[in-house]
Design an enzyme around this catalytic site. Structure first.
Site, PDB file in Angstrom:
ATOM      1  N   TRP A 100       3.708   3.206   2.566  1.00  0.00           N
ATOM      2  CA  TRP A 100       2.860   2.841   3.709  1.00  0.00           C
ATOM      3  C   TRP A 100       2.127   1.534   3.461  1.00  0.00           C
ATOM      4  CZ3 TRP A 100       4.867   4.991   7.549  1.00  0.00           C
ATOM      5  CH2 TRP A 100       5.370   6.298   7.474  1.00  0.00           C
ATOM      6  N   ASP A 169      -6.345   2.782   4.884  1.00  0.00           N
ATOM      7  CA  ASP A 169      -5.473   3.754   5.537  1.00  0.00           C
ATOM      8  C   ASP A 169      -5.742   5.113   4.894  1.00  0.00           C
ATOM      9  OD1 ASP A 169      -3.445   5.351   6.496  1.00  0.00           O
ATOM     10  OD2 ASP A 169      -1.803   4.020   5.922  1.00  0.00           O
ATOM     11  N   LYS A 193      -1.634  14.425   9.718  1.00  0.00           N
ATOM     12  CA  LYS A 193      -1.574  14.927   8.350  1.00  0.00           C
ATOM     13  C   LYS A 193      -2.668  15.968   8.124  1.00  0.00           C
ATOM     14  CE  LYS A 193       1.674  11.904   7.732  1.00  0.00           C
ATOM     15  NZ  LYS A 193       1.435  10.498   7.568  1.00  0.00           N
TER      16      LYS A 193
HETATM   17  C1  LIG Z   1       2.179   9.172   7.842  1.00  0.00           C
HETATM   18  C2  LIG Z   1       1.478   7.969   7.371  1.00  0.00           C
HETATM   19  C3  LIG Z   1       1.496   6.765   8.084  1.00  0.00           C
HETATM   20  C4  LIG Z   1       2.310   6.582   9.361  1.00  0.00           C
HETATM   21  O1  LIG Z   1       1.731   7.276  10.396  1.00  0.00           O
HETATM   22  P1  LIG Z   1       2.292   7.147  11.900  1.00  0.00           P
HETATM   23  O2  LIG Z   1       1.290   7.955  12.639  1.00  0.00           O
HETATM   24  O3  LIG Z   1       3.666   7.732  11.892  1.00  0.00           O
HETATM   25  O4  LIG Z   1       2.292   5.718  12.271  1.00  0.00           O
HETATM   26  C5  LIG Z   1       0.778   5.698   7.594  1.00  0.00           C
HETATM   27  N1  LIG Z   1       0.062   5.794   6.464  1.00  0.00           N
HETATM   28  C6  LIG Z   1       0.015   6.941   5.736  1.00  0.00           C
HETATM   29  C7  LIG Z   1      -0.800   6.993   4.488  1.00  0.00           C
HETATM   30  C8  LIG Z   1       0.719   8.057   6.175  1.00  0.00           C
HETATM   31  O5  LIG Z   1       0.673   9.196   5.456  1.00  0.00           O
END
Ligand SMILES: *Cc1c(COP(=O)(O)O)cnc(C)c1O
Length: 356
Positions: A100, A169, A193
């Site tokens: 990511w 993030d 998540k």
């Molecule tokens: C799943 C995830 C993403 C991507 O998320 P989307 O909602 O599919 O854009 C980005 N960063 C992390 C740390 C993730 O676990």
């Protein structure tokens, strides 16, 4: 009803059963209004109370100061990879700890310059850097890092100190532990998540960014934070259902005793699972010990055949979602807030009694 499975999915992932149960009860007739929330206007006072309630619960959980605000956007965490450089300006520094982060810096480079100042790619993304391992570039506008690496199973156990705005993030560890919000310029998290269904991204953003546009001139209006902030995250129709579920999840976390209580539970679950992995003669953890994630536990066995047999055994025991991501292989157990201790117990028992 069929027995509910023990859900170790990485995302979309487990939600608290009590939240699902409330959604179930209210689905056809929201709060006795004679229709579902999904059929209501986002301009209604009922939905306004939902979005206000979600903001209030998150504000209470994180003790969010007046300098920051909560926003609910769409386009996933992935859209934030682009909105961040569009709004904060090109020239961000990035710590690359996995898939990511790699995507985040690549997207930033489509907007302008972006520096990857540290990367663990050559080492299979097993570790998290300490602050002395990287040097900020002279021109850094902000520092971006991924607090929990969902795929590799690593997590920061400290907040990097950069001296420039910190952008994080937190998609896979949002609401998992207490934070000092003042340390951050921007936190973002895709909901699916740890905090809700897919289709909503939660932001905790400093008002100096959300209320005045300081980004790149050619950024479309809809991609500017102030456009959404000024309209209370309703410049366009928001994901009303998703925001409702986030409100219920946040209120559920409050009722459990807040983030300190949830953190203690997460620490205990992870400790139990890692100790079984460490003691098992066939198992090896992927992450370096000081970088292990409390949310996504990645490990492998000595052969792919053993892993396949173990996954089969897990299936028989009603446990799902344990296959590792294709870029790492092996096994991964995502043990987010909503994964009960009983599920972790079951996995630990299955692992302890597995001999190949
Ligand atoms: C799943 C995830 C993403 C991507 O998320 P989307 O909602 O599919 O854009 C980005 N960063 C992390 C740390 C993730 O676990």
């Amino acid at each position: 009803m069929t027995e509910r499975v023990h859900n170790f999915n990485a995302g979309p992932a487990a939600l608290p059963f009590s939240v699902l149960s409330t959604v179930h009860q209210q689905l056809l007739n929201y709060d006795d209004h004679g229709l579902s929330l999904m059929e209501m206007s986002h301009r209604s006072s009922e939905f306004q109370a939902v979005i206000d309630g979600a903001q209030a619960a998150l504000t209470e959980l994180y003790n969010i100061p007046d300098t920051h605000e909560v926003m609910f956007l769409q386009g996933g965490a992935s859209l934030q990879f682009a909105m961040i450089p569009m709004n904060l300006g090109a020239g961000g520094d990035y710590l690359n700890t996995g898939t990511w982060s790699t995507r985040a810096v690549a997207e930033a480079k489509t907007i302008g310059s972006a520096q990857e100042i540290w990367s663990d790619a050559h080492n299979g993304f097993k570790s998290i850097p300490q602050d002395h391992e990287w040097t900020l570039s002279d021109t850094a506008r902000y520092l971006h890092y991924t607090s929990n690496n969902t795929i590799y199973g690593t997590q920061y156990h400290h907040v990097p100190h950069a001296g420039v705005p910190l952008v994080t993030d937190m998609s896979s560890d949002f609401l998992s532990r207490p934070l000092n919000i003042s340390d951050f310029a921007l936190i973002y998290a895709g909901a699916q998540k740890n905090i809700g269904p897919s289709g909503v991204t939660v932001l905790i953003i400093k008002k100096s960014i959300s209320r005045s546009f300081i980004g790149e001139e050619r950024v479309p209006k809809i991609l500017r934070y102030p456009t959404q902030a000024e309209k209370g995250s309703m410049y366009n129709t928001p994901n009303t259902f998703g925001i409702w579920v986030i409100k219920l999840v946040a209120e559920h976390v409050l009722s459990m005793g807040g983030l300190t209580a949830v953190d203690a539970q997460n620490q205990a679950k992870a400790k139990q699972l890692y100790s079984v992995i460490d003691e098992h003669p066939l198992c090896d953890g992927h992450a370096a010990k000081n970088s292990r994630s409390l949310m996504n536990v990645t490990f492998r066995m000595q052969t792919p055949e053993q892993e396949a047999r173990f996954l089969e055994r897990c299936g028989e025991l009603n446990m799902i979602g344990l296959k590792g991501h294709r870029s790492v292989g092996g096994l991964r157990a995502s043990i987010y807030n909503a994964v009960p201790t009983a599920s972790v117990d079951r996995l630990c028992d299955a692992l302890s009694s597995f001999s190949g």
